[in-house]
Design a protein around this motif. Sequence first.
Motif, PDB file in Angstrom:
ATOM      1  N   UNK A  87       0.767  -1.224   0.000  1.00 33.99           N
ATOM      2  CA  UNK A  87       0.000   0.000   0.000  1.00 33.99           C
ATOM      3  C   UNK A  87       0.806   1.285   0.000  1.00 33.99           C
ATOM      4  N   UNK A  88       2.118   1.179   0.077  1.00 36.63           N
ATOM      5  CA  UNK A  88       2.969   2.367   0.111  1.00 36.63           C
ATOM      6  C   UNK A  88       3.588   2.574  -1.256  1.00 36.63           C
ATOM      7  N   UNK A  89       3.427   3.763  -1.859  1.00 37.26           N
ATOM      8  CA  UNK A  89       3.914   3.966  -3.219  1.00 37.26           C
ATOM      9  C   UNK A  89       5.426   4.005  -3.310  1.00 37.26           C
ATOM     10  N   UNK A  90       5.956   3.485  -4.403  1.00 36.75           N
ATOM     11  CA  UNK A  90       7.395   3.624  -4.644  1.00 36.75           C
ATOM     12  C   UNK A  90       7.703   5.106  -4.788  1.00 36.75           C
ATOM     13  N   UNK A  91       8.917   5.456  -4.418  1.00 39.76           N
ATOM     14  CA  UNK A  91       9.293   6.855  -4.383  1.00 39.76           C
ATOM     15  C   UNK A  91       9.022   7.517  -3.054  1.00 39.76           C
ATOM     16  N   UNK A  92       8.452   6.744  -2.107  1.00 38.85           N
ATOM     17  CA  UNK A  92       8.160   7.297  -0.775  1.00 38.85           C
ATOM     18  C   UNK A  92       8.895   6.554   0.335  1.00 38.85           C
ATOM     19  N   UNK A  93       9.835   5.680  -0.043  1.00 39.85           N
ATOM     20  CA  UNK A  93      10.572   4.899   0.954  1.00 39.85           C
ATOM     21  C   UNK A  93      11.903   5.543   1.317  1.00 39.85           C
ATOM     22  N   UNK A  94      12.726   5.817   0.313  1.00 38.42           N
ATOM     23  CA  UNK A  94      14.084   6.281   0.543  1.00 38.42           C
ATOM     24  C   UNK A  94      14.176   7.766   0.827  1.00 38.42           C
ATOM     25  N   UNK A  95      15.403   8.216   1.065  1.00 34.21           N
ATOM     26  CA  UNK A  95      15.617   9.655   1.209  1.00 34.21           C
ATOM     27  C   UNK A  95      15.241  10.397  -0.067  1.00 34.21           C
ATOM     28  N   UNK A  96      15.389   9.722  -1.206  1.00 37.23           N
ATOM     29  CA  UNK A  96      15.001  10.301  -2.490  1.00 37.23           C
ATOM     30  C   UNK A  96      14.433   9.207  -3.377  1.00 37.23           C
ATOM     31  N   UNK A  97      13.457   9.572  -4.184  1.00 36.09           N
ATOM     32  CA  UNK A  97      12.902   8.686  -5.203  1.00 36.09           C
ATOM     33  C   UNK A  97      13.010   9.378  -6.549  1.00 36.09           C
ATOM     34  N   UNK A  98      13.335   8.617  -7.592  1.00 31.74           N
ATOM     35  CA  UNK A  98      13.625   9.219  -8.899  1.00 31.74           C
ATOM     36  C   UNK A  98      12.757   8.586  -9.987  1.00 31.74           C
ATOM     37  N   UNK A  99      12.081   9.442 -10.749  1.00 33.95           N
ATOM     38  CA  UNK A  99      11.197   9.008 -11.824  1.00 33.95           C
ATOM     39  C   UNK A  99      11.666   9.593 -13.145  1.00 33.95           C
ATOM     40  N   UNK A 100      11.344   8.886 -14.232  1.00 33.18           N
ATOM     41  CA  UNK A 100      11.659   9.332 -15.585  1.00 33.18           C
ATOM     42  C   UNK A 100      10.366   9.571 -16.347  1.00 33.18           C
ATOM     43  N   UNK A 101      10.404  10.564 -17.252  1.00 35.01           N
ATOM     44  CA  UNK A 101       9.270  10.845 -18.123  1.00 35.01           C
ATOM     45  C   UNK A 101       9.669  10.725 -19.587  1.00 35.01           C
ATOM     46  N   UNK A 102      10.489   9.728 -19.872  1.00 29.23           N
ATOM     47  CA  UNK A 102      10.871   9.411 -21.245  1.00 29.23           C
ATOM     48  C   UNK A 102       9.624   8.934 -22.003  1.00 29.23           C
ATOM     49  N   UNK A 103       9.546   9.129 -23.328  1.00 32.56           N
ATOM     50  CA  UNK A 103       8.302   8.852 -24.056  1.00 32.56           C
ATOM     51  C   UNK A 103       7.733   7.449 -23.931  1.00 32.56           C
ATOM     52  N   UNK A 104       8.556   6.421 -23.693  1.00 36.38           N
ATOM     53  CA  UNK A 104       8.019   5.065 -23.604  1.00 36.38           C
ATOM     54  C   UNK A 104       7.643   4.644 -22.186  1.00 36.38           C
ATOM     55  N   UNK A 105       7.812   5.542 -21.211  1.00 33.54           N
ATOM     56  CA  UNK A 105       7.434   5.196 -19.843  1.00 33.54           C
ATOM     57  C   UNK A 105       5.907   5.160 -19.708  1.00 33.54           C
ATOM     58  N   UNK A 106       5.411   4.713 -18.547  1.00 34.85           N
ATOM     59  CA  UNK A 106       3.965   4.605 -18.341  1.00 34.85           C
ATOM     60  C   UNK A 106       3.273   5.948 -18.457  1.00 34.85           C
ATOM     61  N   UNK A 107       3.985   7.012 -18.192  1.00 38.23           N
ATOM     62  CA  UNK A 107       3.562   8.378 -18.520  1.00 38.23           C
ATOM     63  C   UNK A 107       4.815   9.137 -18.913  1.00 38.23           C
TER      64      UNK A 107
END
Length: 365
Positions: free
Chosen positions: A168-188
């Motif tokens: 129930x806890x989203x990724x990106x909310x565990x560590x000191x930092x969470x990193x996401x990409x917005x490259x065109x083939x990602x889920x968004x």
Amino acid sequence: MSGSHLSIPAARPVIGEAEIEAAVRVLRSGHVIQGPEVAAFEEEFSELVAERTCVAVNSGTSALHLSLMALGIGRGDEVVVPSFSFAATANAVRLAGAEPVFADITPDTYCLDPDAVAAAIGPRTAALMPVHLYGHPAPMDRLMPLAARQGLAVIEDACQAHGAALHGRPVGSFGQAGCFSFYPTKNMHALEGGMITTDDPQLARTLRLLRNQGMEQRYENEIVGANMRMTDVAAAVGREQLRQLPAWTEQRRANAKVLDSGIEGLPVPQVADGARHVYHQYTVAVPDGRRDAVQRELAGQGIGSAVYYPTPIHRLRPYQDLSAPPLPETERACAEVLSLPVHPTLGQGELERIARAVTVAGGLR
């Protein structure tokens, strides 16, 4: 394997009228670099990561790089990472001046094996960088206590896992930092871009300084920084994509269920207890050296597929100077994995066609 001859491509980035109109609106506004659209995107994305503070940057790689820098990780430090990932995971460590130390993965989820991570920790280890690979969360319930006992920072590479969660806890909310990409083939996507999440206000401020030449006020440089800002055009596109992400995610998960039930004889993706898989990739394992032949057969039927990743990072030229321990599960995965189309634009007939073709190409029927 992809190309214009494929009737079912491995990935199909979505750019609709809403995204086009958003980009045009920004271009007409004159506020094109790190302006109101970026601020709004940061605020809206925080809802996906348990209301953490979000700092937008120009790519997922920049997100990883700046997170390491902001945490003070650099020369003389080591960061434990998987070798079964895109090279950007290790590249960010080296760009920060530190050295990656490679640990093996588990065969069921392809994410870091906590026991292998524990064995890889040494006197110079400063951080762990688990990757939520293919959209499946890494075992943060075991990695976070391990990091806490050793006094290590945790930077989550969530570049493939927008909306994934563990218990129930989203990724990106565990560590000191969470990193996401917005490259065109990602889920968004945002055409290109990245996002850093944190619950540490001081770290967030340092990240904002680092992305903007070390300035909060113009010409009042406080630290040495870089230009890793997000454009307002990218943010406007990202905001439109974020609104559609929940529906797209549910469609990916539904598509995965169709493939699960239709593919016979090959190991389909496993989902750990308590994990919410968002299927950035739907990855099967093709054993006995048959993977490449299966991929060619699928391409001959107009069905795209891809291998993520054919070569482990520790065997890539920039990292051959490092002494990696035996990584048998990583080597096996590189030889067997094949990612099939799962994107939300697929229809029921296309999914059934994919499942049938994979079963036949695998020599199973």
